[in-house]
Design a protein around this motif. Structure first.
Motif, PDB file in Angstrom:
ATOM      1  N   ALA A 156       1.032  -1.215  -0.335  1.00  0.00           N
ATOM      2  CA  ALA A 156       0.162   0.356  -0.118  1.00  0.00           C
ATOM      3  C   ALA A 156       1.270   1.019  -0.031  1.00  0.00           C
ATOM      4  N   ALA A 157       1.933   1.027   0.461  1.00  0.00           N
ATOM      5  CA  ALA A 157       3.107   2.578   0.375  1.00  0.00           C
ATOM      6  C   ALA A 157       3.650   2.426  -0.739  1.00  0.00           C
ATOM      7  N   LEU A 158       3.947   1.768  -1.284  1.00  0.00           N
ATOM      8  CA  LEU A 158       4.583   1.483  -2.942  1.00  0.00           C
ATOM      9  C   LEU A 158       3.698   2.486  -3.526  1.00  0.00           C
ATOM     10  N   GLU A 159       2.353   2.015  -3.035  1.00  0.00           N
ATOM     11  CA  GLU A 159       1.208   2.141  -4.638  1.00  0.00           C
ATOM     12  C   GLU A 159       1.507   3.856  -4.152  1.00  0.00           C
ATOM     13  N   ALA A 160       1.032   4.324  -2.524  1.00  0.00           N
ATOM     14  CA  ALA A 160       0.293   5.853  -2.501  1.00  0.00           C
ATOM     15  C   ALA A 160       1.865   6.410  -3.375  1.00  0.00           C
TER      16      ALA A 160
END
Length: 267
Positions: free
Chosen positions: A112-116
């Protein structure tokens, strides 16, 4: 009435859990920003940028592939390595959507952090066998297993492809020095064969990052050096199998857990 109370309680727990997840995701991004600031204030990034800027011509349209980053939500070393990568992308003006990552260890929180951050995930475990397809490509592979580098070289085993890529990762010179030549030539033959065709510069040392970026170099493959290699170097292009390798340092395709995210790349 009791059923309604149970429903409200369950809804409250879900909301609290969702809020906790959002807050933990924000904490990961905050710690990542702190790691970026630390690299900048320490002077390590400035010194490293001076080393990598030459091989990485900022005038070219680079894309990036990152393998083996690790659990950056919990591990400060992996977090600093990701922060360094983000600074590289910024320096080269590489859009986050042109940076592709894979590590079977990534958690849902990290995905999720990488997507953000706007970064993309490779759809499967390539075992390092990523073809540049004519695009200038930076491979960011800090502290990866030797087989990943060997597989990457095999997949791009031509003057045109190799001269179009740069690798930031474990020192090839260090691999040569640490491994008996018999093992190097048997298990990692493409690393062995490219040693005369690669240019390598080690990243600067810094006491604060002795574990984070130790043994890390930038490697590039000038066309004139590759063209000067003996013709027989290019004739044997069999895919590595590592049948006799006792300490294979990669996770093979099919051995990892599945990686799911809306940010999965469509290559």
């Amino acid at each position: 009435m009791a059923a309604a109370s149970r429903w409200c309680a369950a809804g409250g727990r879900r909301r609290r859990r969702r809020k906790a997840e959002e807050e933990s995701g924000a904490a990961v991004l905050r710690r990542l920003r702190d790691a970026r600031d630390e690299l900048l204030s320490s002077g390590f990034w400035e010194a490293s940028a001076g080393v990598v800027r030459g091989p990485l011509d900022a005038g070219r349209a680079w894309r990036c592939v990152c393998y083996g980053l690790g659990r950056f939500a919990a591990c400060p070393t992996a977090r600093l390595q990701l922060a360094f990568l983000l600074l590289l992308l910024e320096m080269l003006a590489v859009p986050p959507s042109h940076c592709f990552l894979f590590d079977p260890a990534f958690s849902e929180l990290e995905l999720a952090a990488l997507e953000a951050l706007g970064l993309c995930l490779l759809p499967e475990n390539e075992e390092g066998k990523h073809c540049v397809n004519g695009s200038p490509t930076l491979f960011y592979m800090v502290h990866c297993g030797k087989a990943l580098y060997n597989n990457l070289l095999w997949r791009n085993w031509s003057v045109g492809a190799l001269s179009n890529m740069v690798i930031i990762g474990n020192s090839f010179k260090g691999i040569e020095e640490r491994l008996p030549s018999r093992i190097l030539e048997r298990d990692y033959s493409y690393i062995a064969k490219i040693l005369e065709g690669v240019e390598e510069v080690v990243l600067p040392t810094h006491p604060r990052y002795s574990d984070t970026f130790n043994d890390t170099s930038i490697h590039w493959f000038p066309a004139h050096k590759l063209e000067g290699l003996p013709a027989e170097v290019w004739e044997f292009v069999e895919e590595p199998t590592y049948e006799e390798c006792d300490d294979l340092e990669i996770i093979r395709k099919g051995e990892e857990g599945s990686q799911h995210s809306p940010a999965t790349a469509q290559l």
